[in-house]
Design an enzyme around this catalytic site. Structure first.
Site, PDB file in Angstrom:
ATOM      1  N   GLN A 171       1.091  39.979  56.483  1.00 60.24           N
ATOM      2  CA  GLN A 171       1.294  41.049  57.457  1.00 60.24           C
ATOM      3  C   GLN A 171       0.507  42.314  57.097  1.00 60.24           C
ATOM      4  O   GLN A 171      -0.062  42.957  57.979  1.00 60.24           O
ATOM      5  CB  GLN A 171       2.774  41.346  57.651  1.00 60.24           C
ATOM      6  CG  GLN A 171       3.570  41.700  56.413  1.00 60.24           C
ATOM      7  CD  GLN A 171       5.044  41.935  56.725  1.00 60.24           C
ATOM      8  OE1 GLN A 171       5.476  41.858  57.867  1.00 60.24           O
ATOM      9  NE2 GLN A 171       5.811  42.238  55.698  1.00 60.24           N
TER      10      GLN A 171
ATOM     11  N   TYR B  83      11.812  38.197  41.283  1.00 59.33           N
ATOM     12  CA  TYR B  83      10.733  38.826  42.045  1.00 59.33           C
ATOM     13  C   TYR B  83      10.394  40.203  41.472  1.00 59.33           C
ATOM     14  O   TYR B  83       9.223  40.511  41.195  1.00 59.33           O
ATOM     15  CB  TYR B  83      11.146  38.952  43.517  1.00 59.33           C
ATOM     16  CG  TYR B  83      10.257  39.868  44.328  1.00 59.33           C
ATOM     17  CD1 TYR B  83       8.971  39.485  44.687  1.00 59.33           C
ATOM     18  CD2 TYR B  83      10.704  41.126  44.729  1.00 59.33           C
ATOM     19  CE1 TYR B  83       8.147  40.327  45.419  1.00 59.33           C
ATOM     20  CE2 TYR B  83       9.892  41.973  45.462  1.00 59.33           C
ATOM     21  CZ  TYR B  83       8.614  41.570  45.807  1.00 59.33           C
ATOM     22  OH  TYR B  83       7.801  42.413  46.530  1.00 59.33           O
TER      23      TYR B  83
ATOM     24  N   TRP C 159      10.548  47.595  51.878  1.00 61.53           N
ATOM     25  CA  TRP C 159      11.063  47.170  53.181  1.00 61.53           C
ATOM     26  C   TRP C 159       9.937  47.061  54.216  1.00 61.53           C
ATOM     27  O   TRP C 159      10.026  47.595  55.322  1.00 61.53           O
ATOM     28  CB  TRP C 159      12.134  48.148  53.647  1.00 61.53           C
ATOM     29  CG  TRP C 159      13.377  48.213  52.811  1.00 61.53           C
ATOM     30  CD1 TRP C 159      13.486  47.923  51.479  1.00 61.53           C
ATOM     31  CD2 TRP C 159      14.677  48.610  53.237  1.00 61.53           C
ATOM     32  NE1 TRP C 159      14.774  48.116  51.050  1.00 61.53           N
ATOM     33  CE2 TRP C 159      15.543  48.535  52.109  1.00 61.53           C
ATOM     34  CE3 TRP C 159      15.211  49.030  54.459  1.00 61.53           C
ATOM     35  CZ2 TRP C 159      16.890  48.861  52.171  1.00 61.53           C
ATOM     36  CZ3 TRP C 159      16.555  49.354  54.522  1.00 61.53           C
ATOM     37  CH2 TRP C 159      17.391  49.261  53.389  1.00 61.53           C
TER      38      TRP C 159
END
Length: 294
Positions: free
Chosen positions: A12, A125, A150
């Site tokens: 993205q 992570y 986010w």
């Protein structure tokens, strides 16, 4: 014109960068098909073939929960690969911009995290991303590590916004965690910041920087805003109610920080402007996404 090598071009953020970065240079983008980040030799080979003037490492293993059962893969992509990229940058005397995360913090603070605050990741992570930061600092003199949070955008396979819209079409009620606080960040604003940093890059600005959209929200607040904005745009939704829940009511394999707001004063000083509010970023993204779904 600078040659800019961008990893993770199909993600993205990578897709956003491929659209914006041509304003400051020639973009050579590589995705998983062109570059396997678990192969050290392949990384070195691609970098030496492209001979870039700067590298933007937008690739990452981002499946936070899945990483708990795939620690070696997360480590390979998020820690070992950035160290290899950094070492090649040092050999070629070129700078590196690397994307990191708010998940390097444990969320025990109640005020925004500064770049100098103590890290203490809670998840595989987060630990792999912190290891990547350290590897870059150990292998390269000229770097910017950009911690963000986010992240969502029009491109890529999925994110919180797209998930909420899909569920909003299928359900009348959705339960969303209300006790994790952060700053939703639109890939368009993140990509714009990276684009602004490239011409400004000097050894003096090497270091770690935070960048998120301004303002704070819980995942619940974010979800409510998504549906408010989507309805204004005319999105066809079945949803009637968003129900706030606690983290224990929605258990996940990975532990997430309860508070991971990042202070963005340092990057704002370099850029001469503060990041746009997260609600503005959301509106821009949804407007763009709405066009692509018509």
């Amino acid at each position: 014109m600078k040659r800019i090598l961008v990893t993770g071009i199909n993600g993205q953020l990578g897709q956003e960068l491929s659209a914006i970065l041509p304003s400051v240079g020639e973009v050579i983008g590589v995705g998983r098909a062109e570059l396997d980040l678990t192969e050290t030799e392949a990384i070195c080979q691609v970098i030496n073939q492209v001979k870039p003037d700067i590298i933007v490492n937008a690739a990452a293993y981002t499946a936070v929960d899945k990483a708990e059962s795939e620690p070696e893969l997360a480590e390979a992509i998020n820690a070992i690969a950035p160290g290899t990229i950094a070492a090649e940058c040092e050999k070629l005397a070129i700078p590196l911009i690397h994307i990191s995360t708010d998940y390097v913090f444990d969320g025990s603070q109640s005020s925004p995290y500064q770049e100098t605050d103590k890290t203490n990741p809670l998840s595989v992570y987060g630990k792999s991303k912190l290891a990547g930061e350290i590897a870059i600092q150990n292998n390269c003199k000229n770097y910017i590590i950009l911690r963000t949070a986010w992240v969502y955008g029009v491109g890529g396979k999925g994110n919180f916004v797209k998930t909420m819209l899909r569920l909003g079409k299928e359900r009348k009620e959705i339960r969303v965690v209300a006790d994790q606080i952060g700053s939703p960040t639109c890939t368009l604003d993140l990509a714009n910041t990276i684009t602004q940093l490239i011409p400004l890059f000097q050894p003096e600005i090497t270091g770690i920087y935070n960048f998120t959209n301004s303002g704070v929200a819980s995942w619940y607040d974010f979800a409510v805003a998504i549906f408010e904005e989507a309805k204004l745009l005319g999105w066809d939704l079945q949803l009637e109610r968003v129900i706030p829940i606690t983290t224990p009511e929605y258990p996940t394999p990975a532990c997430r920080p309860a508070y991971s707001v990042l202070a963005c004063g340092k990057i704002s000083t370099v850029l001469g402007t503060f990041p746009p509010h997260w609600r503005q970023g959301l509106r821009k993204m949804l407007t763009e996404l709405f066009k692509t779904t018509l």
